[in-house]
Design a protein around this motif. Structure first.
Motif, PDB file in Angstrom:
ATOM      1  N   LEU A   1      18.544 -46.655  12.538  1.00 58.15           N
ATOM      2  CA  LEU A   1      19.287 -47.750  13.155  1.00 58.15           C
ATOM      3  C   LEU A   1      19.141 -47.729  14.669  1.00 58.15           C
ATOM      4  O   LEU A   1      18.968 -48.773  15.305  1.00 58.15           O
ATOM      5  CB  LEU A   1      20.768 -47.652  12.768  1.00 58.15           C
ATOM      6  N   ALA A   2      19.216 -46.532  15.249  1.00 57.20           N
ATOM      7  CA  ALA A   2      19.059 -46.414  16.700  1.00 57.20           C
ATOM      8  C   ALA A   2      17.661 -46.839  17.127  1.00 57.20           C
ATOM      9  O   ALA A   2      17.484 -47.513  18.153  1.00 57.20           O
ATOM     10  CB  ALA A   2      19.338 -44.976  17.146  1.00 57.20           C
ATOM     11  N   GLY A   3      16.654 -46.452  16.336  1.00 57.20           N
ATOM     12  CA  GLY A   3      15.285 -46.845  16.650  1.00 57.20           C
ATOM     13  C   GLY A   3      15.104 -48.356  16.596  1.00 57.20           C
ATOM     14  O   GLY A   3      14.454 -48.953  17.461  1.00 57.20           O
ATOM     15  N   ALA A   4      15.708 -48.977  15.568  1.00 63.17           N
ATOM     16  CA  ALA A   4      15.620 -50.436  15.453  1.00 63.17           C
ATOM     17  C   ALA A   4      16.339 -51.119  16.604  1.00 63.17           C
ATOM     18  O   ALA A   4      15.859 -52.123  17.148  1.00 63.17           O
ATOM     19  CB  ALA A   4      16.208 -50.886  14.122  1.00 63.17           C
ATOM     20  N   ALA A   5      17.500 -50.574  16.988  1.00 61.79           N
ATOM     21  CA  ALA A   5      18.243 -51.148  18.108  1.00 61.79           C
ATOM     22  C   ALA A   5      17.460 -51.014  19.411  1.00 61.79           C
ATOM     23  O   ALA A   5      17.430 -51.934  20.234  1.00 61.79           O
ATOM     24  CB  ALA A   5      19.611 -50.465  18.244  1.00 61.79           C
ATOM     25  N   ARG A   6      16.816 -49.858  19.601  1.00 68.55           N
ATOM     26  CA  ARG A   6      16.026 -49.664  20.809  1.00 68.55           C
ATOM     27  C   ARG A   6      14.858 -50.650  20.857  1.00 68.55           C
ATOM     28  O   ARG A   6      14.566 -51.246  21.903  1.00 68.55           O
ATOM     29  CB  ARG A   6      15.492 -48.226  20.865  1.00 68.55           C
ATOM     30  N   GLU A   7      14.198 -50.805  19.710  1.00 66.86           N
ATOM     31  CA  GLU A   7      13.072 -51.740  19.664  1.00 66.86           C
ATOM     32  C   GLU A   7      13.534 -53.164  19.974  1.00 66.86           C
ATOM     33  O   GLU A   7      12.875 -53.897  20.719  1.00 66.86           O
ATOM     34  CB  GLU A   7      12.421 -51.690  18.289  1.00 66.86           C
ATOM     35  N   ALA A   8      14.691 -53.543  19.401  1.00 66.44           N
ATOM     36  CA  ALA A   8      15.217 -54.876  19.664  1.00 66.44           C
ATOM     37  C   ALA A   8      15.589 -55.040  21.135  1.00 66.44           C
ATOM     38  O   ALA A   8      15.352 -56.094  21.742  1.00 66.44           O
ATOM     39  CB  ALA A   8      16.438 -55.144  18.779  1.00 66.44           C
ATOM     40  N   ALA A   9      16.181 -53.981  21.720  1.00 69.76           N
ATOM     41  CA  ALA A   9      16.553 -54.037  23.132  1.00 69.76           C
ATOM     42  C   ALA A   9      15.316 -54.138  24.016  1.00 69.76           C
ATOM     43  O   ALA A   9      15.318 -54.863  25.026  1.00 69.76           O
ATOM     44  CB  ALA A   9      17.379 -52.808  23.509  1.00 69.76           C
TER      45      ALA A   9
END
Length: 225
Positions: free
Chosen positions: A68-76
């Motif tokens: 989830l953190a990786g996906a959030a970072r990618e989205a950011a």
């Protein structure tokens, strides 16, 4: 799910040991020490399975959080570097330029109203001094009257000085739409240009570099021109 299964097996093993132990207390000759030892070993094994299930679930949750953190970072990162960033910056510059143009037009109109109103005030004084009128708005006899706040032309209407703070708030609120949450709060809070500039806008400028660049860019271009 795995933890629930292991926990159920452990509870069943403990319940069976309790039953066997009670049978021994009641004098049952068919429960042997070997059976009790075996059951205790089964409980110990079931406890290990529960611990193993707990560790696995902990690892799974950690992996899920990392995903989830990786996906959030990618989205950011997409927000910061992906498509749309320049479009927002360009739209911000357009909005700033449009408001600056509006402010210039309103300021020029306000100055003209003040100029005409000052002339009418002086004419009122002159008419009173000449004895031609006794009450206020003596220039109404000419179909025009007013002061530095606004002027009225008989049969046409009134032109009033418009504070830029109120106008900018009105433009902001109109742009946000009728049903935008917090509209009433914005209208109440941002009563003056200073209130708009030095609270909400200044905070945004300090927080968002793109907005700061958009605000400084047009001004620098206008100064250069």
């Amino acid at each position: 799910m795995l933890h629930d299964t292991a926990a159920a097996e452990l509870a069943e093993a403990r319940a069976l040991l309790a039953t066997m132990t009670e049978r021994v207390r009641e004098g049952d000759p068919y429960v042997t020490p070997t059976q009790l030892a075996t059951q205790r070993e089964l409980i110990a094994f079931a406890e290990l399975r529960v611990e193993a299930a707990q560790r696995k679930e902990t690892r799974v949750r950690a992996e899920e959080r990392a995903a989830l953190a990786g996906a959030a970072r990618e989205a950011a990162e997409q927000l910061l570097t992906g498509p749309g960033t320049e479009e927002i910056a360009a739209a911000t510059r357009d909005a700033v330029d449009a408001l600056a143009r509006l402010a210039g037009l309103v300021q020029a109109r306000n100055e003209r109203i003040v100029e005409i109103g000052s002339t009418l005030v002086q004419l009122d004084e002159d008419l009173k001094a000449a004895g031609e009128v006794t009450g206020p708005w003596g220039t109404r006899k000419f179909g025009v009257w007013g002061n530095r706040d606004g002027v009225m032309v008989d049969g046409i209407g009134r032109a009033e000085v418009v504070p830029m703070g109120r106008l900018s708030v009105a433009v902001t609120v109109a742009g946000l739409g009728e049903d935008n949450p917090g509209r009433a709060a914005q209208e109440q809070h941002m009563k003056s240009f200073n209130g708009l500039r030095h609270t909400t806008v200044q905070h945004l400028i300090n927080t968002h570099p793109i907005l700061a660049a958009a605000l400084s860019g047009p001004a620098q271009e206008r100064d250069a021109a």
